[in-house]
Scaffold this motif. Structure first.
Motif, short mmCIF file in Angstrom:
data_model
loop_
_atom_site.label_atom_id
_atom_site.label_comp_id
_atom_site.label_asym_id
_atom_site.label_seq_id
_atom_site.Cartn_x
_atom_site.Cartn_y
_atom_site.Cartn_z
N ARG A 81 0.82 -1.23 0.00
CA ARG A 81 0.00 0.00 0.00
C ARG A 81 0.85 1.26 0.00
NH1 ARG A 81 -4.13 -2.41 4.27
NH2 ARG A 81 -5.28 -3.73 2.84
N SER A 82 1.83 1.30 -0.88
CA SER A 82 2.71 2.47 -1.05
C SER A 82 3.53 2.79 0.20
CB SER A 82 1.92 3.71 -1.48
OG SER A 82 1.26 3.45 -2.69
N LYS A 83 3.77 1.80 1.05
CA LYS A 83 4.59 2.00 2.25
C LYS A 83 5.66 0.90 2.31
CE LYS A 83 3.01 3.06 6.46
NZ LYS A 83 2.36 2.86 7.77
N LEU A 84 6.89 1.33 2.53
CA LEU A 84 8.00 0.41 2.73
C LEU A 84 8.13 0.14 4.21
CD1 LEU A 84 10.65 -1.09 1.98
CD2 LEU A 84 11.79 1.14 2.08
N GLN A 85 8.21 -1.14 4.57
CA GLN A 85 8.47 -1.54 5.95
C GLN A 85 9.69 -2.43 5.93
OE1 GLN A 85 4.49 -3.19 6.60
NE2 GLN A 85 4.20 -1.62 8.17
N TRP A 86 10.67 -2.11 6.77
CA TRP A 86 11.94 -2.85 6.78
C TRP A 86 12.40 -3.02 8.22
CZ3 TRP A 86 16.77 -1.25 8.58
CH2 TRP A 86 17.86 -2.05 8.20
N GLU A 87 13.07 -4.14 8.49
CA GLU A 87 13.62 -4.32 9.82
C GLU A 87 14.90 -5.15 9.78
OE1 GLU A 87 10.46 -6.16 12.06
OE2 GLU A 87 11.36 -8.12 11.81
N CYS A 88 15.75 -4.90 10.77
CA CYS A 88 17.00 -5.62 10.86
C CYS A 88 17.56 -5.49 12.28
CB CYS A 88 18.01 -5.03 9.87
SG CYS A 88 19.53 -6.00 9.70
N ARG A 89 18.19 -6.53 12.74
CA ARG A 89 18.91 -6.48 14.02
C ARG A 89 20.34 -6.09 13.71
NH1 ARG A 89 14.93 -10.01 14.86
NH2 ARG A 89 13.82 -9.80 16.84
N LEU A 90 20.78 -4.99 14.33
CA LEU A 90 22.12 -4.47 14.08
C LEU A 90 22.78 -4.07 15.39
CD1 LEU A 90 21.21 -2.11 11.10
CD2 LEU A 90 22.48 -4.26 10.95
N ARG A 91 24.10 -4.12 15.36
CA ARG A 91 24.90 -3.72 16.51
C ARG A 91 25.67 -2.47 16.10
NH1 ARG A 91 28.71 -8.00 19.67
NH2 ARG A 91 28.74 -6.84 21.63
N PRO A 92 25.32 -1.31 16.66
CA PRO A 92 25.94 -0.06 16.24
C PRO A 92 27.47 -0.04 16.37
CG PRO A 92 24.01 0.40 17.54
CD PRO A 92 24.25 -1.07 17.64
N GLN A 93 28.00 -0.61 17.44
CA GLN A 93 29.44 -0.69 17.68
C GLN A 93 29.72 -2.03 18.36
OE1 GLN A 93 31.97 1.66 17.06
NE2 GLN A 93 30.43 2.76 15.87
N ALA A 94 30.98 -2.44 18.33
CA ALA A 94 31.36 -3.72 18.95
C ALA A 94 31.04 -3.77 20.44
CB ALA A 94 32.84 -3.98 18.71
N ILE A 95 31.02 -2.62 21.10
CA ILE A 95 30.78 -2.59 22.55
C ILE A 95 29.32 -2.42 22.93
CG2 ILE A 95 33.10 -1.75 23.09
CD1 ILE A 95 31.82 1.07 23.42
N THR A 96 28.44 -2.26 21.94
CA THR A 96 27.02 -2.04 22.25
C THR A 96 26.21 -3.32 22.11
OG1 THR A 96 26.43 -1.48 19.96
CG2 THR A 96 27.14 0.34 21.39
N ASP A 97 24.99 -3.26 22.60
CA ASP A 97 24.04 -4.35 22.40
C ASP A 97 23.55 -4.35 20.96
OD1 ASP A 97 24.18 -5.14 25.02
OD2 ASP A 97 22.11 -4.66 25.53
N THR A 98 22.85 -5.41 20.61
CA THR A 98 22.19 -5.50 19.30
C THR A 98 20.76 -5.00 19.47
OG1 THR A 98 23.55 -7.37 18.64
CG2 THR A 98 21.47 -7.10 17.48
N TYR A 99 20.32 -4.19 18.52
CA TYR A 99 18.98 -3.60 18.56
C TYR A 99 18.19 -4.02 17.32
CZ TYR A 99 20.73 -0.62 22.28
OH TYR A 99 21.26 -0.17 23.47
N LEU A 100 16.89 -4.01 17.46
CA LEU A 100 16.01 -4.22 16.31
C LEU A 100 15.62 -2.84 15.79
CD1 LEU A 100 14.30 -5.99 14.42
CD2 LEU A 100 12.47 -5.86 16.13
N PHE A 101 16.00 -2.56 14.55
CA PHE A 101 15.68 -1.30 13.89
C PHE A 101 14.57 -1.55 12.88
CE2 PHE A 101 20.01 -0.93 15.34
CZ PHE A 101 20.07 0.35 15.87
#
Length: 146
Positions: free
Chosen positions: A31-51
């Motif tokens: 419906r003309s909307k993009l939805q995207w998600e990924c688990r990423l770790r911003p830096q080696a010392i940070t946790d992994t987040y769901l974006f």
């Protein structure tokens, strides 16, 4: 169909670029909307987040961040630089300090900006100070400067 200006990237190009640039991510256009998600770790010392990104041509992308250190935070509403905390615990991150243009690729702009937000969140948890540059905040769709 294109958003503002003839240089706007199509949803299909945005979607394919995100999937290629971030293996393990998933998304769809509906419906003309993009939805995207990924688990990423911003830096080696940070946790992994769901974006998660929701994007409609002609509008600013919405970025939701969850998991990682956000999952254990009992007082998410006190988190700086966010619009709202949804009932499911996702934080709608405020990325207003970045100048989004529809000619930009989400993979090269919004995703790194969101990862930077998560990094600054972890620094804020440790120090009590938000170290990123201040942003103009929107109030009822009007940008204001504090």
């Amino acid at each position: 169909m294109r958003g503002r200006g003839s240089s706007a990237k199509s949803l299909a190009i945005q979607h394919q670029t995100l999937l290629m640039r971030y293996p393990g991510s998933s998304g769809k256009i509906e419906r003309s909307k993009l939805q995207w998600e990924c688990r990423l770790r911003p830096q080696a010392i940070t946790d992994t987040y769901l974006f998660q990104i929701e994007y409609t041509l002609g509008k600013r992308p919405a970025v939701y961040i969850s998991e990682g250190k956000l999952a254990g935070d009992k007082d998410l509403k006190s988190t700086p630089h966010h619009y709202e905390v949804l009932d499911d615990g996702r934080v709608h991150a405020c990325l207003d300090r970045f100048d989004w243009k529809s000619s930009m690729l989400l993979a090269d702009s919004v995703v790194p900006w969101a990862m930077e937000w998560a990094l600054h969140y972890e620094i804020w948890l440790a120090t009590g100070e938000w170290c990123a540059a201040e942003a103009p905040h929107r109030l009822s769709g009007i940008k204001t400067f504090e």
